[in-house]
Design a protein around this motif. Structure first.
Motif, short mmCIF file in Angstrom:
data_model
loop_
_atom_site.label_atom_id
_atom_site.label_comp_id
_atom_site.label_asym_id
_atom_site.label_seq_id
_atom_site.Cartn_x
_atom_site.Cartn_y
_atom_site.Cartn_z
N PHE A 95 0.86 -1.17 0.00
CA PHE A 95 0.00 0.00 0.00
C PHE A 95 0.91 1.23 0.00
O PHE A 95 1.58 1.51 0.99
N ALA A 96 0.94 1.95 -1.12
CA ALA A 96 1.88 3.04 -1.31
C ALA A 96 1.18 4.38 -1.20
O ALA A 96 0.22 4.66 -1.92
N GLU A 97 1.68 5.24 -0.31
CA GLU A 97 1.13 6.59 -0.14
C GLU A 97 1.81 7.50 -1.14
O GLU A 97 2.89 8.04 -0.88
N GLU A 98 1.21 7.66 -2.31
CA GLU A 98 1.80 8.47 -3.37
C GLU A 98 0.73 8.82 -4.40
O GLU A 98 -0.31 8.17 -4.48
N SER A 99 1.02 9.83 -5.19
CA SER A 99 0.14 10.21 -6.28
C SER A 99 0.21 9.19 -7.40
O SER A 99 1.26 8.59 -7.65
N ALA A 100 -0.92 9.00 -8.07
CA ALA A 100 -0.95 8.10 -9.22
C ALA A 100 -0.62 8.83 -10.52
O ALA A 100 -0.48 8.18 -11.56
N VAL A 101 -0.50 10.14 -10.50
CA VAL A 101 -0.25 10.90 -11.72
C VAL A 101 1.13 10.53 -12.27
O VAL A 101 2.15 10.65 -11.58
N GLY A 102 1.16 10.03 -13.50
CA GLY A 102 2.41 9.65 -14.12
C GLY A 102 3.09 8.47 -13.46
O GLY A 102 4.30 8.28 -13.63
N THR A 103 2.36 7.65 -12.75
CA THR A 103 2.96 6.55 -11.98
C THR A 103 3.73 5.59 -12.88
O THR A 103 3.35 5.31 -14.01
N GLY A 104 4.82 5.07 -12.34
CA GLY A 104 5.59 4.05 -13.02
C GLY A 104 5.30 2.66 -12.52
O GLY A 104 6.08 1.73 -12.75
N ARG A 105 4.16 2.49 -11.85
CA ARG A 105 3.83 1.20 -11.22
C ARG A 105 3.39 0.13 -12.21
O ARG A 105 3.37 -1.03 -11.88
#
Length: 254
Positions: A95-105
């Motif tokens: 569970f990652a606390e980060e923005s999804a904008v432009g994510t490299g996931r």
């Protein structure tokens, strides 16, 4: 309001009545998990995951899969981590606390985006194209997205969220067309029922309504009541007007 999911001191609890953060029944969730598990995914990405309930159920159904949930709400993410631990899934999910904008996931075999396309940007078309980037060829996207069941009147719009406009959502046909234009074919099209909406919206406020009834003289009572009353007025206005579509999307081969 506290960001926890259980009472702290004399503050109201938060969302303990909700299993899913949206109008989604147990029966529909079970069918979705079965359908997605049938594709035998190895990776799952949940955009705007909240506490990631559907992702956790999919991971439980597919023992070889690993998942990542991305959100900016720390309290919801912690709830997801606790649930993962209770189900023995800690080693297979982040569970990652980060923005999804432009994510490299990505890319992932299954991408979940349930009521969270705004996490990828303000415009739905580009958000759908971003979902196409994030899903692996041959994978699936499960999109939960609002649509107008009919065009709202000006009076109805005035009673919804601040600044509500008829352009905030498409109708269902236009929504599906946007998904196709972004590089998908619709495997499954379904919409939340009125009963699912009523269960969600009632559960969304129930904890705090009960707290307020027991604590009318609390220092937070006045602002809490104003927030509850405003939200209830809004959802009773969009009840039967705003729908939620669940689209299971297959990426078109490139």
């Amino acid at each position: 309001m506290t960001s926890a999911t259980a009472p702290q001191g004399d503050l109201p609890p938060r969302l303990t009545r909700l299993t899913f953060h949206g109008p989604l029944s147990e029966a529909r969730a079970t069918a979705m998990v079965r359908r997605l598990a049938g594709t035998r995914p190895g990776s799952v990405l949940d955009i705007g995951c909240g506490w990631g309930e559907l992702m956790l159920r999919l991971l439980a159904a597919v023992p070889q899969a690993h998942g990542v949930g991305v959100d900016v709400n720390a309290g919801d993410l912690e709830r997801g981590r606790r649930a993962a631990g209770a189900r023995g899934l800690t080693g297979r999910v982040e569970f990652a606390e980060e923005s999804a904008v432009g994510t490299g996931r990505g890319p992932a075999d299954v991408v979940l985006c349930l009521g969270a396309s705004q996490a990828l940007g303000d415009d739905l078309g580009p958000a759908l194209r971003e979902l196409r980037r994030l899903v692996a060829d041959g994978g699936r996207v499960l999109l939960g997205e609002g649509f107008w069941q009919r065009t709202p009147t000006e009076a109805e719009l005035a009673g919804m969220w601040p600044g509500a406009s008829a352009t905030d959502h498409h109708d269902l046909a236009a929504l599906v067309d946007l998904a196709v234009a972004a590089g998908f074919r619709p495997e499954w099209i379904e919409t939340a029922s009125l009963a699912e909406w009523e269960e969600f919206e009632s559960a969304y406020q129930a904890d705090t309504e009960v707290w307020l009834a027991a604590n009318p003289a609390h220092p937070l009572a006045t602002e809490t009541q104003a927030r509850l009353d405003a939200h209830r007025a809004a959802w009773l206005t969009y009840r039967g007007v705003l729908g939620l579509a669940y689209l299971t999307l297959v990426p078109t081969a490139t």
